[in-house]
Design a protein around this motif. Structure first.
Motif, short mmCIF file in Angstrom:
data_model
loop_
_atom_site.label_atom_id
_atom_site.label_comp_id
_atom_site.label_asym_id
_atom_site.label_seq_id
_atom_site.Cartn_x
_atom_site.Cartn_y
_atom_site.Cartn_z
N GLY A 147 0.92 -1.20 0.05
CA GLY A 147 0.01 0.12 0.04
C GLY A 147 0.78 1.25 0.09
N ARG A 148 0.05 2.34 0.11
CA ARG A 148 0.84 3.60 0.04
C ARG A 148 1.72 4.03 1.00
N ASP A 149 1.32 3.48 2.26
CA ASP A 149 2.39 4.01 3.36
C ASP A 149 3.27 2.86 3.70
N SER A 150 4.18 2.41 2.62
CA SER A 150 5.02 1.37 2.67
C SER A 150 6.31 1.56 1.93
N ASP A 151 7.43 0.94 2.33
CA ASP A 151 8.58 1.31 1.78
C ASP A 151 8.63 0.95 0.29
N SER A 152 7.82 -0.09 -0.08
CA SER A 152 7.74 -0.64 -1.49
C SER A 152 7.29 0.53 -2.36
N TYR A 153 6.35 1.17 -1.77
CA TYR A 153 5.63 2.48 -2.40
C TYR A 153 6.53 3.44 -2.76
N ARG A 154 7.29 4.13 -1.52
CA ARG A 154 8.12 4.99 -1.65
C ARG A 154 9.36 4.56 -2.61
N LYS A 155 9.83 3.36 -2.76
CA LYS A 155 10.69 2.94 -3.63
C LYS A 155 10.16 3.04 -5.01
N ALA A 156 8.89 2.78 -5.42
CA ALA A 156 8.44 2.96 -6.75
C ALA A 156 8.32 4.47 -6.97
#
Length: 242
Positions: A147-156
């Motif tokens: 989801g939006r509040d995640s490291d994966s999102y920020r990496k994207a």
């Protein structure tokens, strides 16, 4: 799910169309039908919203989600239309809003919803040269499952905002450091489209004909699947690439 779909321009409506559109607006505010056409069943209308196809009664009172099967013809009536709706939805996103690894001698194009931290997504990307060698152009869309509040999102977001997005994506897939950046980006739009298409895992591969292939498939097997689809695809089901 429908509330997350992209709003699209609506052509002037007939009486039944207006009743259906008004009912849709009441249930899913902000959702606008891309098309409303009579279905194979008299009195039931086929409604396309983004990549989703469903059916409604002419007065807008009843809504049905699911497949329509032609029992006599032994055919799934809904899936070809659903596939075409997926192709159209991807075309609205456009290649300029994807990260594209282009084959030098392209035979096929796939759109892949990917999560930077997903193990099988990383395995697929580690073999990207094999896909390109098979003539498969890969268009990536982001689908950070956390989801939006995640490291994966920020990496994207950081990958998208990098000077060289392709190189940044490859580094991120290798678990290498990517400089944290923010800019205008299509990640939320990618996620909304993935949700609307029913993504519940990554990678999720969408073919030129709008068929969904869930999970990792190696390059040679995918090429065989795409060749089979291409040989059996009707002319009007071809991808409208932008």
């Amino acid at each position: 799910m429908l509330a997350a779909l992209l709003a699209v321009a609506v052509a002037p409506l007939r009486a039944d169309d207006k009743a259906i559109a008004d009912a849709l607006e009441k249930v899913f505010p902000g959702t606008k039908p891309e098309s409303i056409t009579p279905s194979e069943i008299p009195g039931l209308y086929e409604v396309v919203v983004g990549p989703t196809v469903f059916y409604m009664s002419g007065d807008g009172r009843y809504l049905i989600q699911g497949k329509m099967i032609d029992v006599e013809g032994h055919a799934d009536v809904s899936e070809p239309k659903q596939a075409a709706a997926r192709v159209a939805a991807l075309a609205k996103i456009g290649e300029s809003n994807m990260i594209v690894f282009a084959a030098k001698q392209p035979k096929y194009v796939v759109s892949i919803f990917t999560d930077i931290d997903c193990g099988y997504c990383r395995k697929l990307h580690s073999e990207i040269e094999q896909y390109l060698a098979e003539g498969i152009t890969v268009r990536y869309l982001f689908f950070p499952r956390a989801g939006r509040d995640s490291d994966s999102y920020r990496k994207a977001v950081s990958v998208w905002c990098a000077k060289d997005r392709n190189a940044a994506l490859t580094r991120a897939k290798r678990d290498e450091k990517v400089e944290s950046k923010e800019c205008d980006n299509p990640v939320d739009e990618h996620m909304s489209l993935g949700i609307a298409m029913g993504a519940n895992g990554t990678p999720m591969i969408v073919t030129e004909g709008g068929e969904i292939i869930p999970g990792y498939v190696n390059a040679k097997q995918l090429a065989k699947m795409l060749a089979y689809e291409k040989s059996n695809r009707k002319p009007d089901a071809k991808d409208k690439r932008s």
